[in-house]
Design an enzyme around this catalytic site. Structure first.
Site, mmCIF file in Angstrom:
data_model
loop_
_atom_site.group_PDB
_atom_site.id
_atom_site.type_symbol
_atom_site.label_atom_id
_atom_site.label_comp_id
_atom_site.label_asym_id
_atom_site.label_seq_id
_atom_site.Cartn_x
_atom_site.Cartn_y
_atom_site.Cartn_z
ATOM 1 N N ASP A 189 -8.882 -8.133 9.901
ATOM 2 C CA ASP A 189 -7.524 -8.340 10.414
ATOM 3 C C ASP A 189 -7.457 -7.785 11.817
ATOM 4 O O ASP A 189 -8.010 -6.716 12.093
ATOM 5 C CB ASP A 189 -6.511 -7.634 9.505
ATOM 6 N N PHE A 205 -0.906 -0.378 0.019
ATOM 7 C CA PHE A 205 -2.075 -1.282 0.090
ATOM 8 C C PHE A 205 -1.658 -2.697 -0.303
ATOM 9 O O PHE A 205 -2.028 -3.675 0.328
ATOM 10 C CB PHE A 205 -3.167 -0.860 -0.888
ATOM 11 N N GLU A 246 -17.423 0.347 -3.744
ATOM 12 C CA GLU A 246 -17.105 0.261 -2.309
ATOM 13 C C GLU A 246 -16.623 1.605 -1.759
ATOM 14 O O GLU A 246 -15.805 2.281 -2.381
ATOM 15 C CB GLU A 246 -16.013 -0.799 -2.110
ATOM 16 N N SER A 255 -20.803 -2.932 -8.605
ATOM 17 C CA SER A 255 -20.950 -2.347 -7.275
ATOM 18 C C SER A 255 -19.739 -1.478 -6.954
ATOM 19 O O SER A 255 -18.677 -1.630 -7.568
ATOM 20 C CB SER A 255 -21.109 -3.458 -6.236
ATOM 21 N N HIS A 261 -16.557 -5.076 -9.078
ATOM 22 C CA HIS A 261 -16.740 -4.352 -7.806
ATOM 23 C C HIS A 261 -15.562 -3.376 -7.706
ATOM 24 O O HIS A 261 -14.408 -3.797 -7.662
ATOM 25 C CB HIS A 261 -16.717 -5.344 -6.637
HETATM 26 P P1 FAD Z 1 -11.192 -15.903 5.972
HETATM 27 O O1 FAD Z 1 -12.005 -16.367 4.833
HETATM 28 O O2 FAD Z 1 -11.553 -16.357 7.336
HETATM 29 O O3 FAD Z 1 -9.684 -16.316 5.645
HETATM 30 C C1 FAD Z 1 -8.593 -15.767 6.392
HETATM 31 C C2 FAD Z 1 -7.416 -16.713 6.372
HETATM 32 O O4 FAD Z 1 -7.709 -17.860 7.182
HETATM 33 C C3 FAD Z 1 -7.081 -17.277 4.986
HETATM 34 O O5 FAD Z 1 -5.689 -17.413 4.907
HETATM 35 C C4 FAD Z 1 -7.748 -18.654 4.981
HETATM 36 O O6 FAD Z 1 -7.115 -19.575 4.110
HETATM 37 C C5 FAD Z 1 -7.587 -19.055 6.435
HETATM 38 N N1 FAD Z 1 -8.644 -19.943 6.909
HETATM 39 C C6 FAD Z 1 -9.974 -19.836 6.720
HETATM 40 N N2 FAD Z 1 -10.641 -20.836 7.319
HETATM 41 C C7 FAD Z 1 -9.706 -21.616 7.928
HETATM 42 C C8 FAD Z 1 -9.745 -22.791 8.727
HETATM 43 N N3 FAD Z 1 -10.902 -23.398 9.014
HETATM 44 N N4 FAD Z 1 -8.566 -23.312 9.168
HETATM 45 C C9 FAD Z 1 -7.382 -22.717 8.879
HETATM 46 N N5 FAD Z 1 -7.283 -21.597 8.128
HETATM 47 C C10 FAD Z 1 -8.426 -21.040 7.675
HETATM 48 N N6 FAD Z 1 -11.267 -6.111 6.190
HETATM 49 C C11 FAD Z 1 -11.868 -5.348 7.144
HETATM 50 O O7 FAD Z 1 -11.380 -5.318 8.289
HETATM 51 N N7 FAD Z 1 -13.000 -4.610 6.873
HETATM 52 C C12 FAD Z 1 -13.571 -4.614 5.656
HETATM 53 O O8 FAD Z 1 -14.586 -3.934 5.458
HETATM 54 C C13 FAD Z 1 -12.985 -5.427 4.629
HETATM 55 N N8 FAD Z 1 -13.553 -5.501 3.407
HETATM 56 C C14 FAD Z 1 -13.026 -6.367 2.474
HETATM 57 C C15 FAD Z 1 -13.703 -6.533 1.246
HETATM 58 C C16 FAD Z 1 -13.199 -7.409 0.280
HETATM 59 C C17 FAD Z 1 -13.963 -7.590 -1.014
HETATM 60 C C18 FAD Z 1 -11.992 -8.119 0.528
HETATM 61 C C19 FAD Z 1 -11.424 -9.042 -0.523
HETATM 62 C C20 FAD Z 1 -11.324 -7.967 1.742
HETATM 63 C C21 FAD Z 1 -11.827 -7.106 2.727
HETATM 64 N N9 FAD Z 1 -11.223 -6.948 3.979
HETATM 65 C C22 FAD Z 1 -11.812 -6.157 4.943
HETATM 66 C C23 FAD Z 1 -9.957 -7.628 4.264
HETATM 67 C C24 FAD Z 1 -10.148 -8.979 4.947
HETATM 68 O O9 FAD Z 1 -10.788 -8.823 6.193
HETATM 69 C C25 FAD Z 1 -8.763 -9.593 5.141
HETATM 70 O O10 FAD Z 1 -8.234 -9.982 3.907
HETATM 71 C C26 FAD Z 1 -8.667 -10.730 6.140
HETATM 72 O O11 FAD Z 1 -7.292 -11.012 6.352
HETATM 73 C C27 FAD Z 1 -9.316 -12.036 5.689
HETATM 74 O O12 FAD Z 1 -10.680 -11.947 5.708
HETATM 75 P P2 FAD Z 1 -11.567 -13.138 5.072
HETATM 76 O O13 FAD Z 1 -12.960 -12.786 5.314
HETATM 77 O O14 FAD Z 1 -11.135 -13.422 3.696
HETATM 78 O O15 FAD Z 1 -11.100 -14.320 6.050
#
Ligand code: FAD
Length: 277
Positions: free
Chosen positions: A101, A208, A10, A8, A258
């Site tokens: 974020d 980045f 992005e 895929s 990806h």
């Molecule tokens: P989560 O899985 O919620 O994790 C975030 C943090 O919280 C981690 O440190 C985790 O350990 C902690 N955590 C999770 N659950 C709990 C809990 N219950 N209690 C305590 N701590 C917890 N960002 C964007 O804004 N837009 C995008 O389009 C985008 N695309 C991305 C695509 C990919 C493939 C990747 C890898 C990242 C992308 N990001 C994007 C970045 C991402 O949003 C950031 O890395 C963000 O900081 C974490 O998102 P997450 O979904 O992994 O969060």
């Protein structure tokens, strides 16, 4: 028996008409490689909501499958519900569900704190209508309390109903294989597809990497710094490094790749050809 692998690409949503036109050309070029889908990023807090949707619709109209990213931080349930409804109405069946974020200057976290809550929400509202991907961090997420908690937090997303994962980029394949082994030991059996960042410019990559906590191994950093402004040397070295990384990942069983294309077809196409995909 060979297992089907997922490839895929992005994109980020362009913000000018010229950028949009250029991305259409990039999509046409990369579509020839027959990826499973193109994904389109989403600004946290909904800042690119319309442009992400427009880009997704453009990709669909060109005949390829598109998967929007949806990030939930700083969002209300209602706004996410609306976004999901627009995608469902457009025939989208595939999402990348993220926390995102918090934009600087924005104090409120909204109604979701973590990505697993978004996965739960999508499953609650839409059942199995969407195939849900989530993010994974082989070098661990920079805000995690520690590596083991990050693994447990990753598992929450799978337990909430995620179908597959895409990793943050990395240049050390051992961290990926270690992560996959750890996940398997915890009973996680979804595909974890490596995210691949081609190398274009050192300054951009360093920026980045500092922001997302991905490590540039010392030998790569030193070499890129030594090349300085020699764009051709950086490009040639970057292609060698990233092709070797992809080759090793696929050779040792990664379930696909990806590519973070940065809306450019060149490097990805060259890597693809060199891999003989
Ligand atoms: P989560 O899985 O919620 O994790 C975030 C943090 O919280 C981690 O440190 C985790 O350990 C902690 N955590 C999770 N659950 C709990 C809990 N219950 N209690 C305590 N701590 C917890 N960002 C964007 O804004 N837009 C995008 O389009 C985008 N695309 C991305 C695509 C990919 C493939 C990747 C890898 C990242 C992308 N990001 C994007 C970045 C991402 O949003 C950031 O890395 C963000 O900081 C974490 O998102 P997450 O979904 O992994 O969060």
């Amino acid at each position: 028996m060979s297992i089907a692998r997922t490839f895929s690409f992005e994109f980020f949503p362009p913000n000018t008409p010229e950028g949009r036109e250029k991305l259409r050309a990039t999509t046409r070029q990369l579509a020839q490689l027959a990826p499973k889908f193109f994904s389109v990023t989403y600004g946290a807090g909904g800042s690119t909501r319309d442009r992400t949707l427009e880009t997704v619709l453009d990709i669909q109209a060109s005949g390829s499958a598109a998967a929007p990213h949806v990030s939930c931080i700083a969002s209300s349930r209602e706004s996410i519900r609306e976004t999901l409804a627009r995608y469902r109405d457009a025939g989208i069946e595939h999402l990348i569900a993220l926390r995102g974020d918090l934009p600087s200057g924005l104090a409120t976290a909204g109604e979701f704190r973590y990505a697993f809550e978004l996965v739960e929400f999508v499953r609650h509202e839409y059942g199995q209508q969407f195939f849900i991907e989530v993010a994974a961090y082989p070098e661990y997420h920079p805000q995690a309390r520690n590596a083991l908690e990050d693994l447990r937090n990753f598992k929450r997303k799978i337990d909430a109903g995620a179908d597959s994962a895409i990793t943050q980029y990395f240049y050390n394949p051992d961290c990926y294989f270690h992560f996959v082994d750890q996940c398997a030991a915890m009973g996680i059996d979804i595909p974890i597809v490596p995210g691949i960042m081609p190398i274009h410019r050192f300054s951009q990559l360093a920026r980045f990497s500092d922001a997302c906590g991905a490590e540039i191994p010392r030998w790569i950093r030193n070499k890129l710094q030594a090349y300085g402004d020699d764009v051709d040397a950086v490009r040639a070295f970057g292609l060698d490094v990233v092709t070797a990384l992809c080759d090793r990942l696929l050779e040792q069983g990664a379930p696909g790749l990806h590519f973070y294309t940065l809306n450019q077809a060149g490097a990805v196409t060259t890597i693809w050809q060199r891999l003989g995909l």
